[in-house]
Design an enzyme around this catalytic site. Structure first.
Site, PDB file in Angstrom:
ATOM      1  N   SER A 145       0.848  -1.196   0.000  1.00 12.90           N
ATOM      2  CA  SER A 145       0.000   0.000   0.000  1.00 12.90           C
ATOM      3  C   SER A 145       0.879   1.240   0.000  1.00 12.90           C
ATOM      4  O   SER A 145       2.003   1.224   0.532  1.00 12.90           O
ATOM      5  CB  SER A 145      -0.909   0.021   1.228  1.00 12.90           C
ATOM      6  OG  SER A 145      -1.604   1.260   1.334  1.00 12.90           O
ATOM      7  N   TYR A 158      -1.513   0.182  10.185  1.00 12.66           N
ATOM      8  CA  TYR A 158      -1.629  -0.465   8.873  1.00 12.66           C
ATOM      9  C   TYR A 158      -0.404  -0.137   8.012  1.00 12.66           C
ATOM     10  O   TYR A 158       0.185  -1.018   7.373  1.00 12.66           O
ATOM     11  CB  TYR A 158      -2.900   0.028   8.188  1.00 12.66           C
ATOM     12  CG  TYR A 158      -3.117  -0.484   6.787  1.00 12.66           C
ATOM     13  CD1 TYR A 158      -3.511  -1.798   6.555  1.00 12.66           C
ATOM     14  CD2 TYR A 158      -2.954   0.370   5.691  1.00 12.66           C
ATOM     15  CE1 TYR A 158      -3.728  -2.260   5.264  1.00 12.66           C
ATOM     16  CE2 TYR A 158      -3.168  -0.084   4.402  1.00 12.66           C
ATOM     17  CZ  TYR A 158      -3.557  -1.392   4.192  1.00 12.66           C
ATOM     18  OH  TYR A 158      -3.760  -1.841   2.909  1.00 12.66           O
TER      19      TYR A 158
END
Length: 253
Positions: A145, A158
Site C-alpha cells: 500500500s 496499517y
C-alpha cells in the site's frame, strides 16, 4: 516478459484479486485460488470457470484456507503446485484495514493488524521463495500500500505492516534476482473495495479494482520492482515523503 499461464492467488476473493483472476481466466490461464471463506471461494471459482471456458474445473481450482494463518501455508502451497506444476506467478492479496482508534488503545488489535497485513505475508514468502529460487524463473507479487511509504496519524499501524512488507520484498528481490525470479511490490492507492466502505470515495483519486488489476498484471509481466497503482501515486508519495518532519507532524493526513 514473465508468462502468466500458471498462477496461484492467495486471498483470491478480495476485490482486487478477484479482478485479477477474472482477467487471467479470460486469457485461458491455469489458476489456483486460496481464500478463507469457502462459500465465496466456490462462487468465485464458478465465475472464473465460465469466463475461462473451463466447466469441468480442469484448469481452475482452489482451496479454502486462511492465508493470514501461517499454519495453512504448507498445505495450500503444496496443493497449488500439485495442480499447476511449476508456478509462473504467485500473488499475495489478502489484508484488512484496522480501525486506527482501536489500535491506538489496544495491544491486541495492533498485533492482529500487523499479523494479517504484514507478518503472515512474510511467513508465506519465506515458504515459497526457495521453490521459486530452485525452479529458476517466475514472479512473486505482493499487494502492499502507499500507506507504507510514510507513517501518518490516520493509519500508521496499517502503514507499519505494509512498510515492513515492502522492506522484506526489497530484500527478497535482491536475493532472488540471480536466480531469475522477479519480486514485485504492488502499491495501490485509494480503491473502491469493501475494505474502504465508509470512506468518502467521490474524489478523483479513487479507482476501481479492475483498474488496479490491469496495473498488477502489467507489473507482473514486466517484472517491475515497485508498481504504484495507478501511476500518479508515485508522484503523490514522492511529495509526501519530501515534506520535512517539523511541518509534516502538523498536517492531518
Amino acid at each position: 516478459m514473465n508468462p502468466l499461464n500458471h498462477v496461484v492467488i492467495f486471498g483470491a476473493t478480495s476485490a482486487i484479486a478477484t479482478a485479477v483472476a477474472r482477467r487471467l481466466a479470460a486469457d485461458g490461464a491455469h489458476l489456483f485460488c486460496v481464500a478463507r471463506n469457502a462459500e465465496r471461494l466456490e462462487s468465485l471459482l464458478a465465475d472464473l470457470r465460465v469466463r475461462g471456458d473451463d466447466p469441468a474445473g480442469e484448469r481452475i481450482r482452489g482451496l479454502a484456507a486462511d492465508p493470514a494463518d501461517p499454519a495453512t501455508h504448507e498445505n495450500a502451497w503444496t496443493a497449488a503446485r500439485e495442480h499447476l506444476g511449476e508456478v509462473d506467478a504467485a500473488l499475495l492479496a489478502w489484508g484488512s484495514l484496522p480501525d486506527p482508534a482501536t489500535c491506538h488503545d489496544s495491544v491486541e488489535a495492533t498485533q492482529e493488524a500487523l499479523r494479517i497485513n504484514g507478518t503472515s505475508a512474510v511467513a508465506l514468502l519465506t515458504r515459497i521463495a526457495p521453490d521459486f529460487e530452485a525452479q529458476g524463473h517466475g514472479v512473486i507479487g505482493a499487494i502492499g500500500s502507499v500507506a507504507g511509504d510514510r507513517g501518518r496519524q490516520s493509519n500508521y499501524v496499517y502503514g507499519t505492516a505494509k512498510g515492513m512488507l515492502a522492506t522484506y520484498l526489497q530484500g527478497l528481490r535482491h536475493r532472488l534476482a540471480p536466480a531469475g525470479v522477479d519480486v514485485v511490490t504492488l502499491k495501490p492507492g485509494f480503491v473502491n473495495t469493501p475494505m474502504t466502505e465508509g470512506f468518502d470515495r467521490s474524489g478523483p483519486l479513487w479507482v476501481s479494482p479492475d483498474t488496479v488489476a490491469r496495473g498488477i498484471l502489467r507489473a507482473l509481466r514486466r517484472g517491475r520492482a515497485v508498481a504504484y497503482l495507478p501511476w500518479f501515486w508515485r508522484v503523490i508519495m514522492t511529495i509526501i515523503r519530501a515534506i520535512p518532519d517539523p511541518l509534516f507532524r502538523h498536517l492531518r493526513l
